[in-house]
Motif scaffolding. Structure first.
Motif, mmCIF file in Angstrom:
data_model
loop_
_atom_site.group_PDB
_atom_site.id
_atom_site.type_symbol
_atom_site.label_atom_id
_atom_site.label_comp_id
_atom_site.label_asym_id
_atom_site.label_seq_id
_atom_site.Cartn_x
_atom_site.Cartn_y
_atom_site.Cartn_z
ATOM 1 N N SER A 57 -4.415 -3.202 0.059
ATOM 2 C CA SER A 57 -3.210 -3.949 0.408
ATOM 3 C C SER A 57 -3.572 -5.295 1.001
ATOM 4 C CB SER A 57 -2.404 -3.143 1.424
ATOM 5 O OG SER A 57 -1.330 -3.902 1.931
ATOM 6 N N ASP A 111 -7.342 5.640 1.079
ATOM 7 C CA ASP A 111 -6.529 4.561 1.647
ATOM 8 C C ASP A 111 -7.465 3.628 2.418
ATOM 9 O OD1 ASP A 111 -4.925 2.965 3.262
ATOM 10 O OD2 ASP A 111 -3.524 4.565 3.784
ATOM 11 N N SER A 131 -1.556 -6.497 3.228
ATOM 12 C CA SER A 131 -0.807 -6.486 4.493
ATOM 13 C C SER A 131 -1.691 -6.756 5.693
ATOM 14 C CB SER A 131 -0.113 -5.135 4.675
ATOM 15 O OG SER A 131 0.982 -5.025 3.805
ATOM 16 N N GLY A 161 0.813 -1.209 0.000
ATOM 17 C CA GLY A 161 0.000 0.000 0.000
ATOM 18 C C GLY A 161 0.850 1.264 0.000
HETATM 19 N N1 PMP Z 1 -1.932 3.054 5.074
HETATM 20 C C1 PMP Z 1 -2.105 2.935 6.392
HETATM 21 C C2 PMP Z 1 -3.144 3.745 7.049
HETATM 22 C C3 PMP Z 1 -1.287 2.067 7.142
HETATM 23 O O1 PMP Z 1 -1.477 1.948 8.463
HETATM 24 C C4 PMP Z 1 -0.291 1.318 6.456
HETATM 25 C C5 PMP Z 1 0.655 0.389 7.186
HETATM 26 N N2 PMP Z 1 0.721 0.451 8.532
HETATM 27 C C6 PMP Z 1 -0.173 1.488 5.079
HETATM 28 C C7 PMP Z 1 -0.999 2.360 4.413
HETATM 29 C C8 PMP Z 1 0.861 0.779 4.259
HETATM 30 O O2 PMP Z 1 0.748 -0.586 4.355
HETATM 31 P P1 PMP Z 1 1.488 -1.586 3.364
HETATM 32 O O3 PMP Z 1 2.533 -0.816 2.625
HETATM 33 O O4 PMP Z 1 2.072 -2.645 4.238
HETATM 34 O O5 PMP Z 1 0.431 -2.096 2.469
#
Ligand code: PMP
Length: 390
Positions: A233, A203, A235, A101
């Motif tokens: 994402s 986001d 994640s 992300g």
């Molecule tokens: N946006 C927000 C609000 C986040 O908290 C995070 C990671 N903590 C991200 C984006 C980026 O996450 P990633 O790059 O792991 O997808």
């Protein structure tokens, strides 16, 4: 040798509120036990079935250059997920696969902001936001969202800053506040975007961690699909933080340019990671629910413990893996509270001040440790606050 202004000014110097985090890490490295309630990382690892899919793909030979925009299968899986959840027609041509992300946020701003343009974002904010905007040469401008409004931005505050800006970035469910933006808030943001001709960067990386209300993607609001770039994402939804795989969903014209950007920056995402992500998405909402369940439990623990006292006030934890706690009744700043709590009880939290100005007098607690340890650490924190307020 001179380094560029762009890179040396990415993050401002001096105190940025992350001292507690770094002190906790240093204490830990020196062998002292510290309970870390600081960053947004699950206490479980990636599901074994996803790792099996990753391994099988790599063994099968998907270790060469992958298609730069993303594999057709993963772009289709992401498009289907988005269309199913939002009702907005979405095809693989609306999707770029990114290495997480964060890279998507950077690429999205690159796509819509020129050098010197004003890019808006909401305070309290995720740590990288202003640096991401500075990194592409634009000027970050924060719009505060205050605790007395549940950390939802007010239309009048957005409108005041919107004139002449190029974009606005929002995040719901929100890190660090746990707020989920209401339909009314999102509609007001959308109306401002249309009125002032702003791009919206949405986001939505916490879209599966929802405890109260509905996740509304602003791309689904009337006339917004043509001016919205959604960042997603794997994640948080699939505990795949280390795999670095995410996406941007945007109008096809934007994606065409972003593919060109990817060719000149990342050159795509590893094929076996993409195959694992496609497998994971194919498991549907059941797997996502399994991964978000611990945070739902700890949110309940938080609400139950907060109700036993009246010094620390919780902001509604509507989504994401964090609790934003109002500790103003102790008379301390968030930073003083967090430093003192670390020194006296070896519990690390994030001062609200590390996320901007609007969360001053708060601390953010990441609900990212096992239930029993979390419960006892939170009880210690509340007892500590009560002593301070006395
Ligand atoms: N946006 C927000 C609000 C986040 O908290 C995070 C990671 N903590 C991200 C984006 C980026 O996450 P990633 O790059 O792991 O997808």
């Amino acid at each position: 040798m001179k380094l560029s202004h762009r890179i040396t000014h990415l993050t401002p110097g001096g105190s940025d509120g992350w001292e507690v985090f770094y002190r906790a890490r240093a204490l830990k490295a020196a062998g002292q036990p510290v309970i870390e309630l600081t960053i947004g990382e699950h206490d479980i690892r990636t599901h074994p079935s996803i790792l099996d899919a990753m391994h099988a793909s790599a063994k099968d030979g998907h270790t060469g250059y992958a298609a730069v925009p993303g594999t057709e299968a993963l772009r289709q899986a992401v498009a289907t997920r988005i269309q199913t959840r939002t009702g907005v027609a979405t095809t693989p041509d609306n999707i770029l696969i990114t290495p997480g992300g964060q890279a998507a946020l950077f690429a999205a701003h690159t796509a819509v902001c020129d050098e010197g343009d004003v890019a808006l974002y909401i305070d309290p904010y995720y740590a990288t936001y202003p640096g991401t905007i500075r990194g592409i040469g634009a000027t970050p401008k924060a719009i505060p969202a205050y605790p007395d409004n549940g950390f939802q931005p007010r239309a009048s505050d957005i409108a005041r800053h919107a004139k002449g800006a190029a974009s606005i970035m929002i995040n719901t469910p929100n890190n660090p506040t746990g707020a989920v933006y209401s339909h009314a808030t999102l509609q007001e943001i959308a109306t401002t975007c249309i009125e002032h001709d702003l791009w919206l960067i949405s986001d939505e990386v916490y879209d599966t961690q929802l405890w109260d209300g509905d996740h509304i993607s602003p791309r689904a609001l009337p006339d917004m699909a043509e001016r919205t770039l959604v960042v997603g994402s794997m994640s948080k939804s699939h505990a795949m933080t280390g795999s670095r795989v995410g996406w941007i969903c945007a109008p096809t014209k934007v994606i065409e340019h972003l593919i060109n950007l990817a060719t000149h920056t990342t050159y795509g995402v590893a094929g076996y990671i993409q195959d694992a992500a496609e497998f994971a998405l194919g498991q549907g909402e059941a797997l996502e629910a399994e991964i978000s369940a611990p945070f739902a439990r700890r949110r309940q623990i938080t609400e139950t413990l907060l109700a036993t006292q009246n010094i620390v006030k919780g902001s509604p934890i509507q989504g994401a893996m964090y609790a934003m706690l109002d500790i103003r009744a102790t008379g301390l700043t968030g930073s003083a509270f967090a430093n003192d709590l670390l020194d006296t009880h070896a519990i690390a939290t994030m001062p609200g001040e590390s996320f901007g100005v609007a969360a001053a007098g708060h601390i953010r607690v990441a609900m990212t440790i096992d239930d029993e340890t979390y419960k006892s650490a939170l009880q210690t924190l509340l007892d500590f606050a009560t002593t301070k307020a006395a």
